[in-house]
Design a protein around this motif. Structure first.
Motif, PDB file in Angstrom:
ATOM      1  N   GLY A 122       0.850  -1.203   0.000  1.00 56.15           N
ATOM      2  CA  GLY A 122       0.000   0.000   0.000  1.00 56.15           C
ATOM      3  C   GLY A 122       0.874   1.236   0.000  1.00 56.15           C
ATOM      4  O   GLY A 122       2.053   1.173   0.349  1.00 56.15           O
ATOM      5  N   ASN A 123       0.305   2.365  -0.354  1.00 61.66           N
ATOM      6  CA  ASN A 123       1.093   3.554  -0.644  1.00 61.66           C
ATOM      7  C   ASN A 123       2.025   4.034   0.445  1.00 61.66           C
ATOM      8  O   ASN A 123       3.163   4.381   0.183  1.00 61.66           O
ATOM      9  N   ASN A 124       1.570   4.058   1.667  1.00 57.96           N
ATOM     10  CA  ASN A 124       2.450   4.545   2.730  1.00 57.96           C
ATOM     11  C   ASN A 124       2.929   3.406   3.610  1.00 57.96           C
ATOM     12  O   ASN A 124       3.381   3.619   4.722  1.00 57.96           O
ATOM     13  N   GLY A 125       2.781   2.207   3.108  1.00 58.96           N
ATOM     14  CA  GLY A 125       3.157   1.072   3.923  1.00 58.96           C
ATOM     15  C   GLY A 125       2.128   0.827   5.017  1.00 58.96           C
ATOM     16  O   GLY A 125       2.379   0.108   5.964  1.00 58.96           O
ATOM     17  N   GLU A 126       0.933   1.422   4.874  1.00 55.63           N
ATOM     18  CA  GLU A 126      -0.031   1.291   5.975  1.00 55.63           C
ATOM     19  C   GLU A 126      -0.613  -0.115   6.050  1.00 55.63           C
ATOM     20  O   GLU A 126      -1.128  -0.514   7.076  1.00 55.63           O
ATOM     21  N   SER A 127      -0.498  -0.869   4.936  1.00 59.16           N
ATOM     22  CA  SER A 127      -1.052  -2.216   4.986  1.00 59.16           C
ATOM     23  C   SER A 127       0.046  -3.283   5.105  1.00 59.16           C
ATOM     24  O   SER A 127      -0.122  -4.418   4.712  1.00 59.16           O
ATOM     25  N   ILE A 128       1.172  -2.888   5.629  1.00 63.66           N
ATOM     26  CA  ILE A 128       2.292  -3.806   5.799  1.00 63.66           C
ATOM     27  C   ILE A 128       1.901  -4.963   6.742  1.00 63.66           C
ATOM     28  O   ILE A 128       1.208  -4.745   7.726  1.00 63.66           O
ATOM     29  N   THR A 129       2.354  -6.162   6.395  1.00 64.29           N
ATOM     30  CA  THR A 129       1.924  -7.310   7.208  1.00 64.29           C
ATOM     31  C   THR A 129       2.736  -7.424   8.506  1.00 64.29           C
ATOM     32  O   THR A 129       3.881  -6.972   8.592  1.00 64.29           O
ATOM     33  N   TYR A 130       2.108  -8.086   9.439  1.00 63.96           N
ATOM     34  CA  TYR A 130       2.719  -8.432  10.720  1.00 63.96           C
ATOM     35  C   TYR A 130       4.006  -9.237  10.485  1.00 63.96           C
ATOM     36  O   TYR A 130       5.061  -8.957  11.066  1.00 63.96           O
ATOM     37  N   GLY A 131       3.917 -10.213   9.572  1.00 67.05           N
ATOM     38  CA  GLY A 131       5.073 -11.065   9.288  1.00 67.05           C
ATOM     39  C   GLY A 131       6.246 -10.288   8.719  1.00 67.05           C
ATOM     40  O   GLY A 131       7.396 -10.487   9.110  1.00 67.05           O
ATOM     41  N   PHE A 132       5.954  -9.377   7.809  1.00 67.13           N
ATOM     42  CA  PHE A 132       7.053  -8.625   7.209  1.00 67.13           C
ATOM     43  C   PHE A 132       7.703  -7.695   8.231  1.00 67.13           C
ATOM     44  O   PHE A 132       8.924  -7.632   8.335  1.00 67.13           O
ATOM     45  N   LEU A 133       6.885  -6.998   8.980  1.00 60.77           N
ATOM     46  CA  LEU A 133       7.428  -6.081   9.990  1.00 60.77           C
ATOM     47  C   LEU A 133       8.313  -6.839  10.981  1.00 60.77           C
ATOM     48  O   LEU A 133       9.294  -6.315  11.494  1.00 60.77           O
ATOM     49  N   GLY A 134       7.950  -8.105  11.207  1.00 63.56           N
ATOM     50  CA  GLY A 134       8.663  -8.881  12.208  1.00 63.56           C
ATOM     51  C   GLY A 134       9.840  -9.671  11.680  1.00 63.56           C
ATOM     52  O   GLY A 134      10.512 -10.363  12.449  1.00 63.56           O
ATOM     53  N   TYR A 135      10.167  -9.555  10.388  1.00 62.50           N
ATOM     54  CA  TYR A 135      11.242 -10.426   9.908  1.00 62.50           C
ATOM     55  C   TYR A 135      12.598 -10.174  10.575  1.00 62.50           C
ATOM     56  O   TYR A 135      13.382 -11.114  10.748  1.00 62.50           O
ATOM     57  N   PRO A 136      12.882  -8.944  11.028  1.00 62.07           N
ATOM     58  CA  PRO A 136      14.152  -8.786  11.767  1.00 62.07           C
ATOM     59  C   PRO A 136      14.198  -9.617  13.048  1.00 62.07           C
ATOM     60  O   PRO A 136      15.269 -10.025  13.495  1.00 62.07           O
ATOM     61  N   VAL A 137      13.036  -9.862  13.636  1.00 61.92           N
ATOM     62  CA  VAL A 137      12.983 -10.680  14.849  1.00 61.92           C
ATOM     63  C   VAL A 137      13.316 -12.128  14.485  1.00 61.92           C
ATOM     64  O   VAL A 137      14.090 -12.808  15.169  1.00 61.92           O
TER      65      VAL A 137
END
Ligand code: TRP
Ligand code: SF4
Length: 333
Positions: A122-137
């Motif tokens: 999505g345009n501002n990353g507002e629909s970024i998934t939980y999994g993607f946000l957490g990949y550094p973990v």
């Protein structure tokens, strides 16, 4: 005893010269000095390719064969598939309590990736998934479950290592001294520019030379490479430092670099001839890699065996570490 070293690659495409000179060439040296775990990070690849499982599956084998083709020795390097180590996923869940959402959102690597993947998130990353946000973990779990003290990664991955160290410190401060803080391996690697002169070579940028490119493909790509725009005709003197053809000569042609450089500067060299020489040098550079790769293409059962063996070794380490973790966390029922 040799120290453990771990690195990972997302199986999303074949290796190109950017991977080779930017990271993989360095692995050839490291494999002699460390106990080297090389993760084919299929779970991580799925975080932004979840709707394309076929692509990830195919590239697990493609990338393994490419890595073997450049000369990684399966007797020294433990190749393993991330999804076959469920302890990594388990540890990821435990780690996710130790990191805040806002800290993940501030991670520069993640931020960059979100802005370059607008169509997915999505345009501002507002629909970024939980999994993607957490990949550094999850990447912190990858590294630490193997007691990876040193991690050979490029500078783009430094924020992920920093995040990993923070998680380790937090974990150790609560549950006791279970994990080591990983450090980056500093190495002389080169960031490779694209055929179009872009600072970065990348699949999505369409400016890459792949290790598996055949002679015809190499010819087409190099013929279209960006040269000094001020050189109009053959006899014009030019500046090799602004020319991508000379740039690649420097990477793969060790024989007559001075000649190429001088002739370009004094106008005694035409670009077509210069490109032809680069095509030959590039093909000569790729030939031994491709011959090795052909061996693995012809013997898929050997590749399967290498992955199975490495994965079994990785499983054992991960299982042992996980019992230590569960004991420390008082969930060793
Ligand atoms: N994030 C890395 C990349 O984009 C891949 C990776 C997965 C990795 N797990 C890792 C790198 C562990 C170093 C250590 O290429
Ligand atoms: Fe580039 Fe070679 Fe042409 Fe010089 S002669 S501009 S180095 S292609």
């Amino acid at each position: 005893m040799k120290k453990n070293i771990l690195t990972g690659l997302r199986p999303t495409g074949n290796l190109h010269l950017g991977h080779y000179f930017g990271a993989c060439k360095n692995y050839l040296k490291l494999q002699d000095d460390f106990n080297f775990y090389l993760e084919i990070a299929d779970v991580q690849a799925l975080t932004d390719n979840f709707s394309n499982p076929e692509k990830v599956r195919t590239n697990v084998y493609e990338i393994t064969k490419d890595l073997l083709a450049i000369g990684l020795n399966p007797d020294k390097v433990h190749f393993f598939i991330q999804s076959k180590i469920p302890e990594i996923a388990e540890l990821t869940i435990f780690y996710s309590n130790l990191v805040t959402v806002s800290r993940l959102e501030r991670n520069p690597t993640v931020k960059n990736e979100i802005s370059s993947k607008k169509e997915l998130f999505g345009n501002n990353g507002e629909s970024i998934t939980y999994g993607f946000l957490g990949y550094p973990v999850s990447q912190a779990a990858d590294i630490t479950i193997f007691d990876g003290e040193v991690v050979p990664v490029g500078d783009d991955q430094l924020p992920l290592l920093e995040q990993c160290r923070e998680i380790v410190r937090k974990f150790n401060s609560i549950y006791g001294n279970v994990f080591k803080e990983p450090q980056q391996v500093l190495s002389e690697t080169t960031r490779v520019k694209g055929l179009d002169g872009n600072e970065k070579m990348g699949k999505s940028l369409g400016n890459a030379i792949y290790l598996i490119d055949d002679e015809e493909t190499i010819k087409t790509k190099i013929m279209a490479a960006v040269t000094d725009p001020n050189k109009i005709k053959k006899g014009d003197p030019a500046n090799p430092d602004v020319c991508m053809v000379f740039y690649y000569h420097k990477l793969v042609n060790n024989n007559n670099l001075d000649t190429v450089c001088n002739e370009c500067k004094n106008g005694h060299r035409g670009c077509v001839q210069c490109k032809k020489e680069l095509i030959n040098a590039m093909n000569a550079f790729l030939k031994p890699i491709q011959e090795k790769r052909k061996f693995y293409d012809d013997n898929p059962e050997i590749v399967e065996e290498i992955l199975n063996k490495g994965t079994a070794q990785a499983q054992e380490i991960a299982k042992n570490k996980m019992s230590e973790v569960k004991k420390a966390m008082k969930i060793d029922y």
